[in-house]
Structures are given as structure tokens and as C-alpha cells.
Design a protein around this motif. Structure first.
Motif, short mmCIF file in Angstrom:
data_model
loop_
_atom_site.label_atom_id
_atom_site.label_comp_id
_atom_site.label_asym_id
_atom_site.label_seq_id
_atom_site.Cartn_x
_atom_site.Cartn_y
_atom_site.Cartn_z
N GLN A 15 -3.56 -0.43 -4.76
CA GLN A 15 -4.95 0.04 -4.73
C GLN A 15 -5.64 -0.37 -3.43
O GLN A 15 -6.39 0.41 -2.85
CB GLN A 15 -5.72 -0.51 -5.94
N ILE A 16 -5.39 -1.60 -2.99
CA ILE A 16 -5.98 -2.07 -1.74
C ILE A 16 -5.50 -1.22 -0.56
O ILE A 16 -6.29 -0.78 0.28
CB ILE A 16 -5.67 -3.57 -1.51
N VAL A 17 -4.19 -0.98 -0.50
CA VAL A 17 -3.63 -0.19 0.60
C VAL A 17 -4.20 1.22 0.58
O VAL A 17 -4.56 1.77 1.64
CB VAL A 17 -2.09 -0.19 0.54
N HIS A 18 -4.34 1.81 -0.58
CA HIS A 18 -4.91 3.16 -0.66
C HIS A 18 -6.35 3.17 -0.17
O HIS A 18 -6.77 4.11 0.52
CB HIS A 18 -4.84 3.69 -2.09
N TYR A 19 -7.11 2.13 -0.48
CA TYR A 19 -8.49 2.05 0.00
C TYR A 19 -8.53 1.85 1.52
O TYR A 19 -9.27 2.53 2.23
CB TYR A 19 -9.25 0.91 -0.70
N GLU B 86 -12.46 4.67 -3.87
CA GLU B 86 -12.65 3.74 -4.98
C GLU B 86 -12.21 2.35 -4.56
O GLU B 86 -11.06 2.14 -4.20
CB GLU B 86 -11.84 4.18 -6.20
N LYS B 87 -13.16 1.43 -4.60
CA LYS B 87 -12.83 0.06 -4.24
C LYS B 87 -12.07 -0.61 -5.39
O LYS B 87 -12.41 -0.42 -6.54
CB LYS B 87 -14.11 -0.72 -3.92
N PRO B 88 -11.03 -1.38 -5.06
CA PRO B 88 -10.26 -2.06 -6.10
C PRO B 88 -11.06 -3.20 -6.76
O PRO B 88 -12.21 -3.44 -6.41
CB PRO B 88 -9.05 -2.62 -5.35
N TYR B 89 -10.38 -3.90 -7.67
CA TYR B 89 -10.96 -5.07 -8.32
C TYR B 89 -11.61 -5.94 -7.25
O TYR B 89 -11.03 -6.12 -6.20
CB TYR B 89 -9.85 -5.84 -9.05
#
Length: 99
Positions: free
Chosen positions: A68-72, A79-82
Motif C-alpha cells: 500500500q505504501i509503495v502504491h501511494y 489513498e493513504k495507507p494506515y
């Protein structure tokens, strides 16, 4: 050139830049955490012959979080991760080791 000027003066651009820097730092900390998890799991395998199940589940969720971080960071998603969304949930694994 007006697009550049618009971006440089945009609050949204600089806020996203700040989030990108913060998530990159989180990514680097997770890198160290993965090293620690690897060593701990190695010791579990050494002494018990199998990995510690809860740590394996956590490591899997951590992998999804890194994704998720890499996609952001790469701009694939806005969409920002946790902690801006829930921690990645995983389906429970079967006791026999299958998913």
C-alpha cells in the motif's frame, strides 16, 4: 509552465509531498522490522522446527502494508495507507498451514 507554477503554489501538492516523505520514512523503518522478524522466525525454526504462526500472519499483513505504501509513493493510488485507513486484514489461515 503555468501547470508547474500551479503545482508549486498548490497546498495539496506540498501536503502530498509531506505525506510521501513520512511514508517513505515509515517504509525504511519497516525494512528494519522485516529484518528483525526474519531473525526471530529463524530462531523459531531452529528451536521448534516451524515458524511462529502469529508472527507469520503479522509479517504477511506487514507485506500488504508495504505494498500500500509503495502504491501511494508511486502515484498508483491517492489513498493513504494506515493510519488513514484500517490495518490490512487477512483471512485466517488453516491450522494445516494452507490459506
Amino acid at each position: 509552465m503555468s501547470e508547474f507554477k500551479s503545482n508549486v503554489t498548490s497546498d495539496a501538492f506540498w501536503l502530498r509531498t509531506l505525506y510521501m516523505v513520512a511514508f517513505f520514512l515509515v517504509y525504511r523503518v519497516i525494512d528494519l522490522l522485516v529484518l528483525l522478524l526474519t531473525v526471530v522466525q529463524w530462531f523459531f525454526r531452529l528451536f521448534t522446527g516451524q515458524p511462529q504462526a502469529e508472527l507469520a500472519v503479522f509479517a504477511t499483513a506487514l507485506g500488504v502494508y508495504v505494498q500500500q505504501i509503495v502504491h501511494y509513493l508511486a502515484g498508483r493510488t491517492e489513498e493513504k495507507p494506515y493510519p488513514f485507513q484500517d490495518w490490512p486484514a487477512l483471512p485466517p489461515t488453516n491450522p494445516d498451514g494452507g490459506e
